[in-house]
Scaffold this active site. Structure first.
Site, PDB file in Angstrom:
ATOM      1  N   GLU A 137     -61.846  -4.148   5.669  1.00  0.00           N
ATOM      2  CA  GLU A 137     -62.959  -4.670   4.859  1.00  0.00           C
ATOM      3  C   GLU A 137     -63.790  -3.570   4.195  1.00  0.00           C
ATOM      4  OE1 GLU A 137     -65.551  -7.164   7.155  1.00  0.00           O
ATOM      5  OE2 GLU A 137     -63.911  -8.359   8.010  1.00  0.00           O
ATOM      6  N   GLY A 138     -63.380  -2.300   4.315  1.00  0.00           N
ATOM      7  CA  GLY A 138     -64.228  -1.222   3.826  1.00  0.00           C
ATOM      8  C   GLY A 138     -65.334  -0.867   4.793  1.00  0.00           C
TER       9      GLY A 138
END
Length: 338
Positions: free
Chosen positions: A305-306
């Site tokens: 998801e970063g």
């Protein structure tokens, strides 16, 4: 805005990579030498400041405009029982991102990043890479351009992330194809598969490499055959960022795997990238070594998801705050270097 009209345009963009601004690095280093501290005492924070100066073309780089782009895609190979969760979770998590309820929403807000969510044909998974190329040429170009479209000139720092059930399997295949090794060298438990699931992952990667390996003659073809839409989108964003002189924070295993085929063809692609962290996914440390990137953090994260990049963005902000905000010896009336 950067756009790849065809695969030849992508190849040219990868072959002709802009360099950082050497004069900005020199000016920034000269400032570093005059700050009221012993030389080198801020360690890698000093290196980060010079790195950012080169790509922003400023003696005092900024982190006022941080952007995060999260791409989502589904994978046909998921049907082989290689994930602890079904593909429907990809769509459900995208809804959670859009509602503001995921880890990346909280972490992006904390580091001051503007967050965009880009779902890519979630109702149309890629082909099973054990049986066919993941994407057609047109589909791969569309994904690359979706990534490139998320990058805007003037961004101070960019990081990308992903959501895609089963995407650690194509990521492992990309790494093995790009840097060698056997499938067990690159696979991990991902979302938490058991031993049987791990064995199925290893088998899937081995089958995909046997089928596609001889045809993976370029970065584009490797991404097309072994990747996924969200993985290709991250590759497109990373390459577009280079041409817009936007410095990048790479997140975990999958976002780093997106750059692996590019780095195999042109190792200089990593010059505008900082590795945010070394994730707990099995192949990530090996991959960072192959990319010649030293991670900023070791937090045993493996969410994707970063999320790791969002945490590391705080380190970058700290580095730039010290670089811009400290007094020089002259300004502080301190006699001589420490």
């Amino acid at each position: 805005m950067i756009r790849f009209e065809d695969r030849a345009a992508f190849d040219r963009a990868l072959d002709r990579l802009p360099e950082p601004d050497g004069s900005a690095i020199e000016a920034s280093a000269a400032r570093q030498a005059q700050l009221t501290k012993p030389a080198g005492s801020l360690g890698r924070l000093e290196e980060i400041a010079l790195f950012m100066a080169g790509w922003q073309g400023r003696e005092r780089p900024r982190a006022d405009r941080i952007r995060a782009a999260i791409f989502a895609g589904n994978h046909g190979v998921a049907a082989r029982g290689i994930s602890a969760f079904p593909p429907a979770v990809t769509t459900q998590m995208v809804a959670n991102f859009q509602a503001g309820g995921a880890a990346i929403n909280a972490l992006a807000a904390s580091c001051g990043a503007e967050l965009s969510i880009v779902p890519l044909d979630l109702d149309r998974p890629t082909a099973d890479i054990c049986e066919a190329p993941a994407m057609s040429e047109a589909e791969c170009l569309d994904a690359l351009n979706a990534g490139a479209a998320a990058v805007t000139a003037g961004t101070d720092l960019l990081f990308v992330g992903e959501m895609g059930i089963a995407n650690t399997t194509p990521a492992a295949a990309l790494c093995a194809q790009s840097f060698g090794g056997l499938s067990p060298d690159w696979i991990g438990r991902g979302t938490g598969v058991d031993d049987n699931g791990l064995a199925r992952k290893a088998d899937a990667v081995a089958k995909a490499l046997a089928l596609h390996g001889p045809h993976c003659t370029s970065a584009f073809e490797t991404l097309r055959r072994l990747g996924g839409r969200e993985i290709a989108a991250m590759a497109g964003a990373i390459l577009a960022a280079r041409h817009l002189s936007v410095p990048m924070l790479l997140d975990g295993f999958i976002s780093s795997a997106a750059i692996a085929p590019l780095a195999r063809d042109n190792p200089a692609i990593t010059a505008h990238c900082l590795a945010a962290h070394n994730s707990a996914e099995t192949g990530h440390a090996r991959l960072l070594q192959a990319l010649r990137l030293k991670p900023l953090l070791q937090l045993d994260m493996r969410l994707g998801e970063g999320s790791g990049a969002a945490v590391a963005a705080q380190i970058v902000r700290s580095a730039l705050a010290a670089h811009a905000g400290m007094a020089t010896f002259a300004e502080a009336a301190v006699a001589g270097a420490l």
